[in-house]
Design a protein around this motif. Structure first.
Motif, PDB file in Angstrom:
ATOM      1  N   UNK A 244      29.743  40.388  53.263  1.00 18.29           N
ATOM      2  CA  UNK A 244      30.804  40.332  52.254  1.00 18.29           C
ATOM      3  C   UNK A 244      30.202  40.215  50.849  1.00 18.29           C
ATOM      4  N   UNK A 245      30.794  40.944  49.926  1.00 13.19           N
ATOM      5  CA  UNK A 245      30.313  40.899  48.552  1.00 13.19           C
ATOM      6  C   UNK A 245      30.795  39.608  47.892  1.00 13.19           C
TER       7      UNK A 245
ATOM      8  N   UNK B  13      45.268  38.915  39.908  1.00 17.57           N
ATOM      9  CA  UNK B  13      45.446  38.340  38.574  1.00 17.57           C
ATOM     10  C   UNK B  13      44.155  37.663  38.103  1.00 17.57           C
ATOM     11  N   UNK B  14      43.933  37.664  36.792  1.00 20.78           N
ATOM     12  CA  UNK B  14      42.714  37.076  36.228  1.00 20.78           C
ATOM     13  C   UNK B  14      42.518  35.632  36.709  1.00 20.78           C
ATOM     14  N   UNK B  15      43.625  34.900  36.834  1.00 23.22           N
ATOM     15  CA  UNK B  15      43.546  33.501  37.246  1.00 23.22           C
ATOM     16  C   UNK B  15      43.020  33.316  38.669  1.00 23.22           C
ATOM     17  N   UNK B  16      42.988  34.395  39.461  1.00 24.89           N
ATOM     18  CA  UNK B  16      42.543  34.274  40.859  1.00 24.89           C
ATOM     19  C   UNK B  16      41.175  34.882  41.121  1.00 24.89           C
ATOM     20  N   UNK B  17      40.644  35.615  40.139  1.00 27.78           N
ATOM     21  CA  UNK B  17      39.457  36.438  40.419  1.00 27.78           C
ATOM     22  C   UNK B  17      38.225  35.597  40.753  1.00 27.78           C
ATOM     23  N   UNK B  18      38.148  34.392  40.199  1.00 30.20           N
ATOM     24  CA  UNK B  18      36.973  33.541  40.497  1.00 30.20           C
ATOM     25  C   UNK B  18      36.993  33.031  41.933  1.00 30.20           C
ATOM     26  N   UNK B  19      38.190  32.950  42.499  1.00 30.75           N
ATOM     27  CA  UNK B  19      38.308  32.374  43.846  1.00 30.75           C
ATOM     28  C   UNK B  19      38.369  33.427  44.941  1.00 30.75           C
ATOM     29  N   UNK B  20      38.324  34.701  44.543  1.00 27.93           N
ATOM     30  CA  UNK B  20      38.456  35.776  45.535  1.00 27.93           C
ATOM     31  C   UNK B  20      37.228  36.674  45.477  1.00 27.93           C
ATOM     32  N   UNK B  21      36.183  36.382  46.263  1.00 31.90           N
ATOM     33  CA  UNK B  21      34.983  37.207  46.254  1.00 31.90           C
ATOM     34  C   UNK B  21      35.321  38.674  46.515  1.00 31.90           C
ATOM     35  N   UNK B  22      34.686  39.558  45.769  1.00 30.52           N
ATOM     36  CA  UNK B  22      34.897  40.989  45.973  1.00 30.52           C
ATOM     37  C   UNK B  22      36.143  41.541  45.298  1.00 30.52           C
TER      38      UNK B  22
ATOM     39  N   UNK C 163      35.949  53.004  41.716  1.00 29.93           N
ATOM     40  CA  UNK C 163      36.147  52.721  43.136  1.00 29.93           C
ATOM     41  C   UNK C 163      34.893  52.229  43.839  1.00 29.93           C
ATOM     42  N   UNK C 164      33.738  52.270  43.142  1.00 33.62           N
ATOM     43  CA  UNK C 164      32.501  51.798  43.787  1.00 33.62           C
ATOM     44  C   UNK C 164      31.777  50.803  42.883  1.00 33.62           C
TER      45      UNK C 164
ATOM     46  N   UNK D  54      39.974  51.959  46.933  1.00 33.47           N
ATOM     47  CA  UNK D  54      38.777  51.203  47.335  1.00 33.47           C
ATOM     48  C   UNK D  54      39.191  49.977  48.155  1.00 33.47           C
ATOM     49  N   UNK D  55      38.189  49.300  48.702  1.00 35.49           N
ATOM     50  CA  UNK D  55      38.496  48.131  49.520  1.00 35.49           C
ATOM     51  C   UNK D  55      38.658  46.868  48.667  1.00 35.49           C
TER      52      UNK D  55
END
Ligand SMILES: [Zn+2]
Length: 240
Positions: A2-3, A44-53, A214-215, A38-39
Motif C-alpha cells: 500500500x502506498x 476532502x483536504x481535511x481527510x488527506x493526512x489520514x487516508x494513505x494513497x 492518474x499515475x 485511477x485507484x
C-alpha cells in the motif's frame, strides 16, 4: 504494497492563457478523468493526512473560473475541493501588489459566488486579505492578514474556517497560523506525520510535461517530482 504517501494538488486558474498558474479546460477535464479512472481516492483536504494513497484538490486565489470551469467537472466526478480566497480582493481581480507580470489579469469570485460554491459543497479556505509575502511582514501584520481573512469569510459564509494556504507558499518563521491545516508550495508528496501547518503540495504545472494525474504515485512520477524539487531548491538557493 500500500502506498503510504498522499498528495495535495494545487490549481489556480482554469483558462487558456498557458501562463504558469493556468490549466486549460481540456487539460483539467483530462486530469480529472484520469483521477477518476485511477485507484486513488479523491478526498476532502481535511481527510488527506489520514487516508494513505489519497489525493486532495486545492484551488488558490478564488478565480471566477473555478465556479464556471472547474466546479462542473468536479461535480460530475463527485470530487471535493478547497478554494483559498483572498478576502480583500473578492469580486475584484488578481492584480494585488507584488503580482508577477507574467500572470494574466483574471476576475475573482465575489462573495455571492463564494457563498454559492460553498453551498454546493466545496470548502472555502483562507489565503490572507491582500496576498502579501508573509515572510516580509512583521509578525503582528502577518497574523492580522490571516486572522482578518478568516474572520471575513466566517462572517460572509457562517461556520468556521480551518484551512489556509500561504501566498507564494512562503511560510513565515515563528508565526503560527490560526488554522488546523495550512498548505505551502513545497513540491512533495504528503508523507505520514507531515506538519499540519506546512503541508507540501504538487502544483498542476508539473502535470503538463510530467506524469499523468492518474499515475501520481508511480515510481516514474516520484522520480520526476523528486528531480523537479531539487532543481527548484537549487534555483531558490541561487537567487538568494
Ligand atoms: Zn495565491
Amino acid at each position: 504494497m500500500e502506498n503510504a504517501n498522499s498528495a495535495i494538488l494545487t490549481y489556480h486558474s482554469i483558462d487558456e492563457s498557458n501562463s504558469a498558474i493556468s490549466t486549460s479546460a481540456h487539460d483539467f477535464e483530462r486530469q480529472m478523468d484520469a483521477l477518476a479512472g485511477s485507484s486513488a481516492a479523491v478526498v476532502p483536504l481535511g481527510e488527506v493526512r489520514d487516508r494513505p494513497g489519497s489525493i486532495a484538490l486545492t484551488f488558490d486565489d478564488g478565480f471566477r473560473n473555478f465556479r464556471t470551469a472547474a466546479a462542473p467537472v468536479l461535480e460530475r466526478h463527485k470530487f471535493s475541493a478547497t478554494v483559498f480566497i483572498v478576502s480583500g480582493f473578492c469580486g475584484n481581480n488578481n492584480r494585488w501588489p507584488g503580482q508577477c507580470r507574467d500572470v494574466p489579469e483574471l476576475p475573482l469570485m465575489d462573495w455571492d459566488e463564494v457563498r454559492e460554491i460553498s453551498s454546493r459543497g466545496f470548502s472555502v479556505g483562507a489565503h490572507t486579505v491582500h496576498h502579501p509575502d508573509l515572510r516580509a511582514l512583521p509578525e503582528s501584520e502577518a497574523l492580522r492578514e490571516m486572522a482578518d481573512c478568516k474572520a471575513e469569510i466566517e462572517q460572509q459564509l457562517g461556520g468556521t474556517v480551518t484551512q489556509f494556504a500561504y501566498p507564494y507558499g512562503s511560510v513565515p518563521a515563528h508565526v503560527r497560523p490560526p488554522f488546523e491545516l495550512a498548505c505551502g508550495t513545497r513540491l512533495s508528496y504528503l508523507r505520514p506525520g507531515a506538519d499540519a501547518i506546512d503541508l507540501p503540495r504538487i502544483d498542476a504545472f508539473y502535470l503538463r510535461a510530467g506524469p499523468s494525474a492518474g499515475s501520481l504515485f508511480s515510481a516514474r512520477a516520484a522520480a520526476y517530482f523528486g528531480g523537479r524539487a531539487i532543481l527548484r531548491n537549487l534555483r531558490q538557493w541561487l537567487s538568494q
